[in-house]
Scaffold this motif. Structure first.
Motif, PDB file in Angstrom:
ATOM      1  N   PHE A  75      55.644  -4.160   0.338  1.00 10.36           N
ATOM      2  CA  PHE A  75      53.861  -2.983   0.606  1.00 10.36           C
ATOM      3  C   PHE A  75      53.213  -3.426  -0.408  1.00 10.36           C
ATOM      4  O   PHE A  75      53.618  -4.024  -1.447  1.00 10.36           O
ATOM      5  CB  PHE A  75      54.948  -1.326  -0.396  1.00 10.36           C
ATOM      6  CG  PHE A  75      55.429  -1.368  -1.475  1.00 10.36           C
ATOM      7  CD1 PHE A  75      54.799  -1.319  -3.055  1.00 10.36           C
ATOM      8  CD2 PHE A  75      56.686  -1.878  -1.946  1.00 10.36           C
ATOM      9  CE1 PHE A  75      54.858  -1.485  -3.635  1.00 10.36           C
ATOM     10  CE2 PHE A  75      56.914  -2.430  -2.995  1.00 10.36           C
ATOM     11  CZ  PHE A  75      56.392  -1.341  -4.354  1.00 10.36           C
ATOM     12  N   GLU A  76      52.103  -2.409  -0.438  1.00 10.98           N
ATOM     13  CA  GLU A  76      51.053  -2.636  -1.456  1.00 10.98           C
ATOM     14  C   GLU A  76      50.733  -1.308  -1.738  1.00 10.98           C
ATOM     15  O   GLU A  76      50.898  -0.277  -1.277  1.00 10.98           O
ATOM     16  CB  GLU A  76      50.007  -2.490  -0.386  1.00 10.98           C
ATOM     17  CG  GLU A  76      50.100  -4.201   0.487  1.00 10.98           C
ATOM     18  CD  GLU A  76      49.189  -4.451   0.967  1.00 10.98           C
ATOM     19  OE1 GLU A  76      47.986  -3.547   1.241  1.00 10.98           O
ATOM     20  OE2 GLU A  76      48.773  -5.723   1.914  1.00 10.98           O
ATOM     21  N   ASN A  88      50.284   1.748   1.146  1.00 10.92           N
ATOM     22  CA  ASN A  88      50.296   0.937   1.836  1.00 10.92           C
ATOM     23  C   ASN A  88      51.273   0.747   2.815  1.00 10.92           C
ATOM     24  O   ASN A  88      51.702   0.135   2.401  1.00 10.92           O
ATOM     25  CB  ASN A  88      48.968   0.582   1.878  1.00 10.92           C
ATOM     26  CG  ASN A  88      48.679  -0.052   3.444  1.00 10.92           C
ATOM     27  OD1 ASN A  88      48.940   0.256   4.262  1.00 10.92           O
ATOM     28  ND2 ASN A  88      47.401  -1.434   3.325  1.00 10.92           N
ATOM     29  N   LYS A  89      52.445   0.877   3.044  1.00 11.35           N
ATOM     30  CA  LYS A  89      54.035   1.103   4.715  1.00 11.35           C
ATOM     31  C   LYS A  89      53.366  -0.150   5.308  1.00 11.35           C
ATOM     32  O   LYS A  89      52.795  -0.073   6.147  1.00 11.35           O
ATOM     33  CB  LYS A  89      54.784   2.101   4.853  1.00 11.35           C
ATOM     34  CG  LYS A  89      55.579   1.107   4.759  1.00 11.35           C
ATOM     35  CD  LYS A  89      56.826   3.113   5.243  1.00 11.35           C
ATOM     36  CE  LYS A  89      56.019   2.865   6.972  1.00 11.35           C
ATOM     37  NZ  LYS A  89      57.033   1.711   7.570  1.00 11.35           N
ATOM     38  N   PRO A  90      53.817  -1.518   5.022  1.00 10.67           N
ATOM     39  CA  PRO A  90      54.269  -2.259   6.076  1.00 10.67           C
ATOM     40  C   PRO A  90      54.632  -1.978   7.337  1.00 10.67           C
ATOM     41  O   PRO A  90      56.071  -0.844   7.218  1.00 10.67           O
ATOM     42  CB  PRO A  90      54.559  -3.649   5.951  1.00 10.67           C
ATOM     43  CG  PRO A  90      55.061  -3.406   4.980  1.00 10.67           C
ATOM     44  CD  PRO A  90      54.406  -1.912   4.347  1.00 10.67           C
ATOM     45  N   VAL A 107      62.157   3.032  -1.000  1.00 10.83           N
ATOM     46  CA  VAL A 107      61.924   4.411  -1.879  1.00 10.83           C
ATOM     47  C   VAL A 107      62.583   3.338  -3.783  1.00 10.83           C
ATOM     48  O   VAL A 107      63.089   3.597  -4.689  1.00 10.83           O
ATOM     49  CB  VAL A 107      62.583   5.369  -1.874  1.00 10.83           C
ATOM     50  CG1 VAL A 107      61.994   6.146  -1.323  1.00 10.83           C
ATOM     51  CG2 VAL A 107      64.098   5.629  -1.154  1.00 10.83           C
ATOM     52  N   GLN A 108      63.750   2.358  -2.938  1.00  4.39           N
ATOM     53  CA  GLN A 108      64.658   1.639  -3.375  1.00  4.39           C
ATOM     54  C   GLN A 108      63.524   0.565  -4.263  1.00  4.39           C
ATOM     55  O   GLN A 108      63.769   0.633  -6.165  1.00  4.39           O
ATOM     56  CB  GLN A 108      65.455   1.095  -2.290  1.00  4.39           C
ATOM     57  CG  GLN A 108      66.875   2.228  -2.659  1.00  4.39           C
ATOM     58  CD  GLN A 108      67.737   1.500  -0.797  1.00  4.39           C
ATOM     59  OE1 GLN A 108      67.153   0.820   0.428  1.00  4.39           O
ATOM     60  NE2 GLN A 108      69.068   1.652  -1.259  1.00  4.39           N
ATOM     61  N   ALA A 109      62.760  -0.006  -4.054  1.00  5.80           N
ATOM     62  CA  ALA A 109      61.774  -0.689  -4.111  1.00  5.80           C
ATOM     63  C   ALA A 109      61.003  -0.729  -4.707  1.00  5.80           C
ATOM     64  O   ALA A 109      60.358  -0.608  -6.050  1.00  5.80           O
ATOM     65  CB  ALA A 109      60.595  -1.623  -3.049  1.00  5.80           C
ATOM     66  N   LEU A 110      60.747   1.022  -5.377  1.00  4.97           N
ATOM     67  CA  LEU A 110      60.290   1.963  -6.081  1.00  4.97           C
ATOM     68  C   LEU A 110      61.359   2.051  -7.327  1.00  4.97           C
ATOM     69  O   LEU A 110      60.570   3.260  -7.492  1.00  4.97           O
ATOM     70  CB  LEU A 110      59.325   2.759  -5.342  1.00  4.97           C
ATOM     71  CG  LEU A 110      57.863   1.985  -4.476  1.00  4.97           C
ATOM     72  CD1 LEU A 110      57.774   3.735  -4.110  1.00  4.97           C
ATOM     73  CD2 LEU A 110      56.847   2.109  -5.718  1.00  4.97           C
ATOM     74  N   ALA A 111      62.092   2.057  -7.581  1.00  5.90           N
ATOM     75  CA  ALA A 111      63.504   2.411  -7.849  1.00  5.90           C
ATOM     76  C   ALA A 111      63.234   2.929  -9.702  1.00  5.90           C
ATOM     77  O   ALA A 111      61.768   2.125 -10.201  1.00  5.90           O
ATOM     78  CB  ALA A 111      64.708   1.966  -8.870  1.00  5.90           C
ATOM     79  N   LEU A 136      49.472   4.506   5.178  1.00  5.54           N
ATOM     80  CA  LEU A 136      49.588   5.240   4.087  1.00  5.54           C
ATOM     81  C   LEU A 136      50.577   6.888   3.566  1.00  5.54           C
ATOM     82  O   LEU A 136      50.979   7.290   4.969  1.00  5.54           O
ATOM     83  CB  LEU A 136      47.873   6.073   3.379  1.00  5.54           C
ATOM     84  CG  LEU A 136      47.129   5.027   3.488  1.00  5.54           C
ATOM     85  CD1 LEU A 136      45.447   5.978   3.438  1.00  5.54           C
ATOM     86  CD2 LEU A 136      47.927   4.000   1.973  1.00  5.54           C
ATOM     87  N   LEU A 137      51.075   6.619   2.562  1.00  2.00           N
ATOM     88  CA  LEU A 137      52.056   7.691   2.531  1.00  2.00           C
ATOM     89  C   LEU A 137      51.828   7.620   0.697  1.00  2.00           C
ATOM     90  O   LEU A 137      52.228   6.921   0.140  1.00  2.00           O
ATOM     91  CB  LEU A 137      53.647   7.850   2.857  1.00  2.00           C
ATOM     92  CG  LEU A 137      54.107   6.650   1.848  1.00  2.00           C
ATOM     93  CD1 LEU A 137      55.700   7.428   2.430  1.00  2.00           C
ATOM     94  CD2 LEU A 137      54.234   5.219   2.877  1.00  2.00           C
ATOM     95  N   VAL A 138      51.881   9.092   0.120  1.00  2.00           N
ATOM     96  CA  VAL A 138      51.771   9.168  -1.114  1.00  2.00           C
ATOM     97  C   VAL A 138      53.599   9.967  -1.313  1.00  2.00           C
ATOM     98  O   VAL A 138      54.028  10.377  -0.725  1.00  2.00           O
ATOM     99  CB  VAL A 138      50.770  10.576  -1.609  1.00  2.00           C
ATOM    100  CG1 VAL A 138      51.452  12.121  -0.600  1.00  2.00           C
ATOM    101  CG2 VAL A 138      51.094  10.826  -2.959  1.00  2.00           C
TER     102      VAL A 138
END
Length: 301
Positions: A75-76, A88-90, A107-111, A136-138
């Motif tokens: 992700f970016e 910015n999700k691929p 969400v696991q990558a953003l733990a 895009l998502l917030v």
């Protein structure tokens, strides 16, 4: 073991079709049934068994084979502060764990960087994008921010703008699709207007560019139902190009639906400052536009 009660409105539906929603696909449902891992009111049934309504279906977990190593989601970060993150999700990345996608999610990558909510599988999730929808998502970083953003979404104060290439040409350059959506009566993996459980769904569209056999639309959501854009555009006879579920896979060389969340706008939940973020069109969608216009591409060579 998972227990599923069959609603009365599902009477007459095949067992494997009904179970597809719970286990992720009809093929997986059939494998579980054939392996004897599915019981209807305590009895094994064939995949073509017609449900009566009111039964309880027991689904046992399939024996686990060797676990494959799943790489972290890519992700970016489009924006980040102490309260929220805009990603910015691929295409190809699942937002949060679910049936058939327990690992390798966003969400696991953003733990440790997102939080809020009662569901441990969905920390900080304000809204979602389908696996093969990019853009895009917030996400929230704390409980207070999550609540504020969800309230803003409920009050329709968050702008979610998409680009969608659709088959054919809508009869008007702009319009609104106001048609309730729910689980399709016959194809349980789809959402549609042909449903026994309708929920309000409103989608606005405007023509951005026309092609010989397709139209590029700017689409904004007033509500946020599952698969809303894809189901609504199919309902008016113009499915999203390349959509394997609601349209025709492979159109213009696409390996997924042409749907991209290009713009996200909202007021910051802490400061009230207006936020507006944009994500450029990914290269696979740029190539598809060239092909739709009749230009030669690497795919066409």
């Amino acid at each position: 073991m998972t227990d599923v009660r069959v609603p009365d409105e599902a009477a007459g539906e095949r067992l494997d079709v009904f179970l597809a929603e719970t286990v992720g696909s009809r093929a997986k449902a059939q494998k579980l049934i054939e392996a004897g891992l599915v019981l209807v009111d305590g009895k094994p049934r064939q995949k073509r068994y017609a449900l009566l309504g009111g039964e309880t279906i027991e689904v046992a977990a399939a024996p686990e084979g060797p676990r494959e190593e799943v790489p972290p989601a890519e992700f970016e970060i489009a924006y980040e502060d102490d309260r929220l993150i805009v990603v910015n999700k691929p295409a190809g990345v699942v937002v949060h764990p679910g049936v058939g996608n327990r690992e390798g999610t966003l969400v696991q990558a953003l733990a440790g960087r997102v939080a809020g909510g009662t569901d441990p599988d969905r920390p900080g999730v304000v809204h979602r994008l389908d696996r093969d929808t990019s853009g895009l998502l917030v996400l929230a970083r704390d409980e207070e921010t999550l609540f504020a953003l969800q309230e803003a979404l409920r009050r329709r104060e968050v702008t979610r703008e998409y680009l969608a290439l659709v088959e054919g040409r809508p009869p008007a350059r702009r319009g609104t699709i106001d048609a309730p959506l729910g689980r399709d009566r016959r194809v349980r993996t789809r959402m549609s207007t042909d449903t026994d459980d309708p929920h309000e769904a409103i989608t606005h569209f405007e023509t951005e560019r026309t092609f010989p056999n397709d139209t590029l639309l700017t689409v904004t959501l007033e509500t946020g139902r599952t698969h809303q854009i894809r189901a609504h555009l199919l309902a008016i006879g113009h499915p999203v190009a390349g959509d394997p579920e609601y349209g025709h896979a492979g159109r213009h060389g696409l390996s997924r639906q042409f749907l991209h969340a290009q713009r996200l706008a909202f007021n910051h939940p802490e400061t009230g400052a207006p936020m507006e973020l944009r994500a450029p069109l990914p290269e696979d969608l740029v190539r598809a536009l060239r092909e739709a216009s009749g230009e030669r591409t690497d795919h066409a060579v």
